[in-house]
Each structure stands twice: as structure tokens, then as C-alpha cells.
Design a protein around this motif. Structure first.
Motif, PDB file in Angstrom:
ATOM      1  N   MET A  19       0.831  -1.205   0.000  1.00 61.51           N
ATOM      2  CA  MET A  19       0.000   0.000   0.000  1.00 61.51           C
ATOM      3  C   MET A  19       0.867   1.257   0.000  1.00 61.51           C
ATOM      4  O   MET A  19       0.616   2.212  -0.749  1.00 61.51           O
ATOM      5  CB  MET A  19      -0.892  -0.026   1.235  1.00 61.51           C
ATOM      6  N   ALA A  20       1.920   1.256   0.837  1.00 61.56           N
ATOM      7  CA  ALA A  20       2.780   2.425   0.954  1.00 61.56           C
ATOM      8  C   ALA A  20       3.527   2.713  -0.341  1.00 61.56           C
ATOM      9  O   ALA A  20       3.718   3.873  -0.717  1.00 61.56           O
ATOM     10  CB  ALA A  20       3.767   2.227   2.100  1.00 61.56           C
ATOM     11  N   GLY A  21       3.963   1.659  -1.036  1.00 62.34           N
ATOM     12  CA  GLY A  21       4.677   1.866  -2.289  1.00 62.34           C
ATOM     13  C   GLY A  21       3.803   2.501  -3.347  1.00 62.34           C
ATOM     14  O   GLY A  21       4.238   3.399  -4.090  1.00 62.34           O
ATOM     15  N   ILE A  22       2.539   2.046  -3.432  1.00 68.72           N
ATOM     16  CA  ILE A  22       1.607   2.655  -4.392  1.00 68.72           C
ATOM     17  C   ILE A  22       1.315   4.092  -3.991  1.00 68.72           C
ATOM     18  O   ILE A  22       1.274   5.001  -4.832  1.00 68.72           O
ATOM     19  CB  ILE A  22       0.304   1.833  -4.470  1.00 68.72           C
ATOM     20  N   ARG A  23       1.111   4.323  -2.698  1.00 74.71           N
ATOM     21  CA  ARG A  23       0.845   5.682  -2.215  1.00 74.71           C
ATOM     22  C   ARG A  23       2.011   6.612  -2.549  1.00 74.71           C
ATOM     23  O   ARG A  23       1.817   7.746  -2.998  1.00 74.71           O
ATOM     24  CB  ARG A  23       0.614   5.663  -0.709  1.00 74.71           C
ATOM     25  N   ALA A  24       3.240   6.130  -2.341  1.00 75.35           N
ATOM     26  CA  ALA A  24       4.413   6.943  -2.645  1.00 75.35           C
ATOM     27  C   ALA A  24       4.459   7.291  -4.133  1.00 75.35           C
ATOM     28  O   ALA A  24       4.760   8.435  -4.514  1.00 75.35           O
ATOM     29  CB  ALA A  24       5.682   6.199  -2.231  1.00 75.35           C
ATOM     30  N   ALA A  25       4.182   6.303  -4.993  1.00 77.45           N
ATOM     31  CA  ALA A  25       4.192   6.548  -6.437  1.00 77.45           C
ATOM     32  C   ALA A  25       3.112   7.538  -6.839  1.00 77.45           C
ATOM     33  O   ALA A  25       3.329   8.409  -7.702  1.00 77.45           O
ATOM     34  CB  ALA A  25       4.010   5.223  -7.182  1.00 77.45           C
ATOM     35  N   THR A  26       1.941   7.417  -6.222  1.00 81.64           N
ATOM     36  CA  THR A  26       0.824   8.309  -6.557  1.00 81.64           C
ATOM     37  C   THR A  26       1.126   9.746  -6.156  1.00 81.64           C
ATOM     38  O   THR A  26       0.917  10.689  -6.937  1.00 81.64           O
ATOM     39  CB  THR A  26      -0.451   7.830  -5.855  1.00 81.64           C
ATOM     40  N   LEU A  27       1.626   9.935  -4.941  1.00 81.95           N
ATOM     41  CA  LEU A  27       1.938  11.284  -4.470  1.00 81.95           C
ATOM     42  C   LEU A  27       3.062  11.907  -5.295  1.00 81.95           C
ATOM     43  O   LEU A  27       3.010  13.097  -5.645  1.00 81.95           O
ATOM     44  CB  LEU A  27       2.326  11.238  -2.997  1.00 81.95           C
ATOM     45  N   ALA A  28       4.078  11.115  -5.605  1.00 83.00           N
ATOM     46  CA  ALA A  28       5.188  11.640  -6.400  1.00 83.00           C
ATOM     47  C   ALA A  28       4.723  12.065  -7.788  1.00 83.00           C
ATOM     48  O   ALA A  28       5.134  13.108  -8.310  1.00 83.00           O
ATOM     49  CB  ALA A  28       6.298  10.598  -6.497  1.00 83.00           C
ATOM     50  N   ALA A  29       3.845  11.256  -8.392  1.00 84.44           N
ATOM     51  CA  ALA A  29       3.331  11.601  -9.722  1.00 84.44           C
ATOM     52  C   ALA A  29       2.503  12.877  -9.691  1.00 84.44           C
ATOM     53  O   ALA A  29       2.411  13.603 -10.692  1.00 84.44           O
ATOM     54  CB  ALA A  29       2.497  10.443 -10.266  1.00 84.44           C
TER      55      ALA A  29
END
Length: 487
Positions: free
Chosen positions: A212-222
């Protein structure tokens, strides 16, 4: 000159299917199949159902599949539930000498974001390959110190970076954005290993939180939110904070030219990786003690309906003592619980109890642990033998660790005879499973949950990813599959 975080980001952003070696494609495909099987089996367990219910309650509308239900959700929440399920019954993959658990995080993220983006097989496998490589390299750089010195759990520390690599890759973000996602992922790494001492179900959740955290990190960075660009190697970065004896060069040496996936391993038994070798030794000694030589051991029959029966020729009541020799790190990991577990986590991390179960019940598969759970974790004959199991340090196992997981087992019988065996963990790089065995393991895990026809459909869809088959075929239609229990 690029720093470590930037180099890792550049690698993940640049992986394409066309550039993958054939052996990497094959290995990743098998590990995708193995992880899906682990997730389907894990989805049927009540502790994993708690996380699934939570995810369904909290998610916004989304099309991503959650194992074990016809309900769907957003990628973060599907990955939370599916990664927890994949790591939720101790049958998911691992890596040597990295001592990492990549598949339970990488594969659920690849499938969830793959569904979100309607990706096809080549894109999913490329992103998964980048995720596997990322997790394995973090393992090479941080373990065993990460756990032995600091008490952190590898899955939740390494996994956030593998998950971010996969999500960024499938969403097609650039190197700079991926580096920022890694910076955000580093602040979400965590998870302690106290469960190896006092049980609890949190260990299963660590994979879900990392996914979950990895997807969240990718989403916020994008979306433009930034993280530190030296989050891994900086003076206040992950290596300094989490590891007493880091090996930072392992993260980038030969990155993009040399793949480190040759150490990936699959489990035969649903217990901690450190208990796989002792169980193989017990299995071989049990077989050698039979009057009949027809004692083949295969990866089939893993489901609750296919429990192996205890065999004659080596009766637990004839055993005076079992001595299991392990390396020091494994002893610390699987020797602290003791002989009498109080819950499923303790049972799957107790070398004493697992060895006794194997000799008394004939195996350590999901069906055996269902029997144990139904008995309140107190099967009298298993408990009696577990009290006669002793763990000790073994010099040869120590010399081989962590490149190989070895165990030396001695069984002293009441009539004075002693049986000895040195064994290697089945499914590990030096004792690999064949493709047929991997398929048999998958079917043994999936069939009791979703039925024979559906299990074969999923198997074929996973194997078709290498031919650029659609990721949707792996998971859909969810309602039809999960409402069917026989075929």
C-alpha cells in the motif's frame, strides 16, 4: 555522479520487457504464479479476512480485485488486502542470500496497478522484474543486520521500494519522479519482528502495508509531492537508520547489467523459511525408515482436502529425542517461540513444534495447520514430541548461511538407534522446484479455495503473461471465481 537512490530510480524507470533476459522472464513468471497461489490460499484465513473487510470498508470506488471476494477497490486497498493474504500463511517466496520476501509485495502491486492501467503481460512482467530486483538488492545490502541487530522485518522495509518501483513502472513515470517516490517510500518503511517472540498476526500485515505504501508513494510523487533524493544513502537515510552493518554497494553494483534473481526461492512447507531444511531432513529420515521404498515426496496435495497421512516405519512414540542443528541467525528466528505455540504465527515460527508436527501428522501443509487450529493449538501427540525436540548450533549450517539454508537432524530412538540427516531447504536455489512442481503447488493451494476449473484458468492466464496476455485475465471475473467452490 548519481547517488544510490537516483541510480535505483533510473533502473526501475528504464526496465522494459524487450530487454529482460529469458531466464529473468521465466523466473519472474513462476514467482508470479507462486504468489497468486499463496494469496488465494491466504485469502481463506480468518485473520486475512479481517484486513480484506477493512480494505473494502475504507476504499473508494475502484476496479481492482481483492482475493476472496467479488468486491473491488482502489489499487492501494486491493494491494493491502492481497499482499497481506499472499504473506498470510507462510507459503510465499523468499530470496538467498538476500533474506528478503519479494513476491508477496511485488506481485499484488503489479496485479493491482496492472488492473488499474489495463496493462498487458509484458508490461506487468517488466515492472515485476524491476520490483523483484529492487527488493533482492535491498536484501543484499541490509540483511541479516536489519533484523539481527535492529529487529526490523525485511518484508516491510524492503517491500516499500519494490512496490514503488512496480507502481512507477506501470504508470510510466520518469526517473526523477521515481526517485521522489523512493524518498516517500523510505519514510513509510518499518515493521518489527517481535512476533517471533510473542506471536500475533501483525507479521502477515507487513506485506500489505508495504504494498500500500509503495503505491501511495508513487501516486503522491506523480502528483508532484517530493521526497528526499538521498533517502537511501543519506546521513539520516534508510541505511543509517535501519542497518548496523550496511553494504550499500550491493544496491547498485552491476545494476541494469547483472540480475540478482538467481537467489529466489520457493517454499515447500507453510512455515518460516528457516524451518524448511529441518522438515526436509525429517521427511527424508521418515521415508528411509519405511519397509517400502515407495515414498515419493512431491509438491502436490497442499490443500486442506489433501492432507498427507502419517506413514509407518518411524513412530513418534519411539522417539527419545530429536536434535536440530541450525545456524545462529536461524536459531534466533525460529527457536525463541518454544515447543508449545499459542497461535498460528507462533506455530509457523516454532522449529520444535513444526518438526514434531511433520513426524506425527505427516506434513506441514495448510490442511495440517487447519487441524492444529481446530484443536486449539494443542494436539497431544504433537505437543508431547515437541517437548523432546532440542535445537543447537551447527557449524556447517553456520558456514553456509545465508547462501544456503542447511539443517542437521538427529533422531535418537528409544531402542538406542540414531538416525542422522543433513538437508537443504527444498525450493531453494541449490534444491530448486521444477516447473511441474511449481504448478502442482499452485493447484494444491488454489483448488480448495476457488475450485479445480478456476484454478487451472488462473494458472493458464499467469503463464500467458509471457506471451503478452492481459493482466485482467489473471484476476477476472472475480465474482464468478470466488462464488464457485467446486467444478
Amino acid at each position: 555522479m548519481k547517488g544510490i537512490t537516483a541510480e535505483l530510480a533510473g533502473f526501475a524507470a528504464g526496465v522494459r520487457f524487450a530487454g529482460l533476459p529469458a531466464e529473468v522472464v521465466e523466473r519472474v513468471t513462476w514467482h508470479v504464479l507462486d504468489s497468486v497461489g499463496a494469496g488465494i490460499a491466504g485469502s481463506a484465513k480468518p485473520w486475512n479476512a479481517v484486513v480484506r473487510r477493512y480494505a473494502l470498508r475504507e476504499t473508494g470506488p475502484g476496479a481492482c480485485t481483492l482475493y476472496g471476494t467479488a468486491g473491488t477497490g482502489r489499487p492501494e486497498w486491493a494491494a493491502l488486502a492481497n499482499a497481506t493474504a499472499a504473506h498470510g500463511f507462510e507459503i510465499d517466496d523468499y530470496a538467498l542470500p538476500a533474506l528478503a520476501h519479494p513476491g508477496c509485495v511485488v506481485v499484488p502491486v503489479a496485479l493491482a496497478v496492472g488492473e488499474e492501467t489495463a496493462a498487458r503481460g509484458h508490461a506487468v512482467l517488466a515492472a515485476a522484474a524491476a520490483g523483484f530486483e529492487t527488493v533482492v538488492r535491498f536484501g543484499l545490502a541490509t540483511t541479516p543486520s536489519l533484523t539481527s541487530d535492529r529487529g526490523f522485518h525485511v518484508t516491510s522495509v524492503h517491500g516499500v521500494f519494490g512496490a514503488a518501483a512496480v507502481a512507477c513502472g506501470l504508470r510510466g513515470v520518469d526517473e526523477d519522479t521515481t526517485a521522489s517516490a523512493y524518498g516517500l517510500a523510505a519514510s513509510q518503511a518499518g515493521g518489527v519482528t517481535e512476533y517471533t517472540r510473542s506471536g500475533g498476526e501483525v507479521k502477515r500485515l507487513h506485506a500489505g502495508l508495504a504494498a500500500m505504501a509503495g503505491i501511495r508513494a508513487a501516486t503522491l510523487a506523480a502528483d508532484g509531492f517530493t521526497g528526499p533524493r538521498t533517502a537511501v544513502e543519506g546521513p539520516r537515510g534508510l541505511l543509517r537508520a535501519f542497518v548496523a552493518e550496511p553494504r550499500p554497494a550491493a544496491l547498485t553494483a552491476g545494476l541494469g547489467e547483472r540480475w540478482e534473481l538467481h537467489g529466489l526461492a520457493l517454499k515447500r512447507y507453510c512455515v518460516c523459511a528457516g524451518i524448511q531444511a529441518p522438515l526436509r531432513a525429517i521427511s527424508e529420515l521418515r521415508a528411509a525408515g519405511l519397509e517400502s521404498a515407495d515414498v515419493g515426496e512431491s509438491a502436490a496435495g497442499l490443500g486442506a482436502g489433501n492432507v498427507e497421512k502419517p506413514v509407518a516405519g518411524l513412530d513418534a512414540r519411539d522417539v527419545e529425542e530429536i536434535v536440530v542443528g541450525l545456524d545462529a541467525a536461524t536459531l534466533a528466528h525460529v527457536g525463541a517461540v518454544g515447543a508449545y505455540p499459542r497461535d498460528m504465527t507462533e506455530a509457523q515460527f516454532s522449529a520444535r513444534h513444526a518438526v514434531a508436527m511433520h513426524l506425527v501428522l505427516g506434513g506441514n501443509d495448510p490442511g495440517h495447520y487447519e487441524l492444529l487450529e481446530q484443536a486449539g493449538f494443542a494436539l497431544p501427540e504433537v505437543s508431547a514430541l515437541a517437548g523432546r525436540v532440542r535445537l543447537e548450533h551447527d557449524a556447517e549450517a553456520e558456514k553456509s548461511f545465508p547462501r544456503r539454508l542447511l539443517a542437521r537432524v538427529r533422531i535418537r530412538l528409544r531402542d538406542g538407534r540414531e538416525l542422522r540427516r543433513l538437508a537443504e531447504a527444498p525450493g531453494s536455489p541449490a534444491a530448486p522446484m521444477s516447473g511441474e512442481e511449481i504448478e502442482a503447488k499452485f493447484l494444491g493451494l488454489a483448488e480448495p479455495v476457488i475450485g479445480r476449473r478456476a484454478a487451472r484458468y488462473v494458472r493458464d492466464a499467469v503463464l500467458a503473461l509471457a506471451d503478452d496476455g492481459p493482466v485482467l485475465a489473471v484476476l477476472a471475473p472475480a465474482h464468478e471465481r470466488y462464488s464457485r467452490r467446486s467444478a
